[in-house]
Design an enzyme around this catalytic site. Sequence first.
Site, PDB file in Angstrom:
ATOM      1  N   CYS A 119      74.529  83.175  74.897  1.00 15.62           N
ATOM      2  CA  CYS A 119      73.259  82.742  74.809  1.00 15.62           C
ATOM      3  C   CYS A 119      72.250  83.489  73.928  1.00 15.62           C
ATOM      4  O   CYS A 119      71.071  83.017  73.614  1.00 15.62           O
ATOM      5  CB  CYS A 119      72.399  82.672  76.180  1.00 15.62           C
ATOM      6  N   GLN A 120      72.742  84.630  73.378  1.00 13.53           N
ATOM      7  CA  GLN A 120      72.147  85.157  72.235  1.00 13.53           C
ATOM      8  C   GLN A 120      72.953  86.007  71.261  1.00 13.53           C
ATOM      9  O   GLN A 120      73.966  85.979  71.425  1.00 13.53           O
ATOM     10  CB  GLN A 120      71.252  86.517  73.178  1.00 13.53           C
TER      11      GLN A 120
END
Length: 406
Positions: free
Chosen positions: A78-79
């Site tokens: 997600c990052q």
Amino acid sequence: MKVLDTFAGAGGFSLGFYLTGQYDIIGAIEYDQWAADTFKFNHPESTVIVGDIQQYSEEFLLETFKDKPDIILGGPPCQGFSIANRKAGDPADPRNSLFKEFVRLGKIFEPKIMIMENVPNLIKARTHDKELVIDIIIKELENLGYYVYHTILSATDYGVPQIRKRLVVIASKVKLDNPFPEPTHSIESKPITLFNSALQQTPTLWDAISDLPQIEAREGAEEMNYEIPAKNSFQKYLRGHSDKVYNHVAMKHSKRMVERFASMSCGNSISDVPDHLKPFKRNGNGEFSEKLFDQNNRRMYPDRPCHTIAASFYANFVHPFKNRNFTPREGARIQTFPDWYVFQGKPTVVSHKLLQREGREEEKHLCQYNQIGNAVPPFLAKAIAENILSQLTIKQDEKCLFTETI
């Protein structure tokens, strides 16, 4: 109910659903060939597609998974990076990461439930604009018409002999009263719940691995016989129908490394060994390294849950009684993989950084240790799966009752 496992790795997440006996694992999407081989070997009936999820069109996915999944699982990054390049936007924003592929699958298949897992620290992460990453994740899933719930679950609460926490996000088309499972275990010696009903004791590291063949460094094999019967219910359950031990190969440590481990007591790490046994600098002509990582090669206590099994656990931990690191199978036991779940690919590989440096990226695969360390512990996934089933059953019963009343 039909389950599709995305960013599947070796399949720990969907294995938990399979172990309930109530779900059908219809398929998986995974980038790494060796991890996908493991998934396919253990789920021969499932459709496994290997490659970059971004390259698959809606038509291809609908054609491949004609039996639309009721549940989609995934641990999308997600990052930390942007899909195309860092100029494409804020790399800390999940909308610029593979998370958006997870959302795309939700749009395509419209499953009843989507479950995502990630590192607990994601809960604190912010984009460059100071927006919480978790808030963006929730918003994106709500935009698809889901009720969204999130929490951090501790694996020890569900019988996993390992201190490991995961952020779990559940998106459901129907409102859930209790989206997350109640703890079934505790690391306390005489655990009592609020309602005074005793929880089971979380198994210790030794409870998990003590019945496996007792091998030294440089010993073991990809397939071995058990030497002794299972000693407890945890071992009995994980042996299941297996009559062999797989992936139980010890690291090929040097004589000096074995001596180093022999000098360590439980709780000691590489920084506690006598000076003459400390690691040498790379290309340092026999000079000792000043760079000692405290987490590297720590000897574990047998009577406690293990520390978190990470992707690099072949160098993280020393066996409580043997002068060697854990084998892949010992790591798999600590992660709660059954003994019949066989890992494919090599036990270890050359460092990914080195392969990148030397332009040998086609050799970059997830080895057995990586696959095991990256996985969601199946017992944790099983607890989630059982709870989801009971929540959806309650909702279905309420609906039937309401219809009958009318």
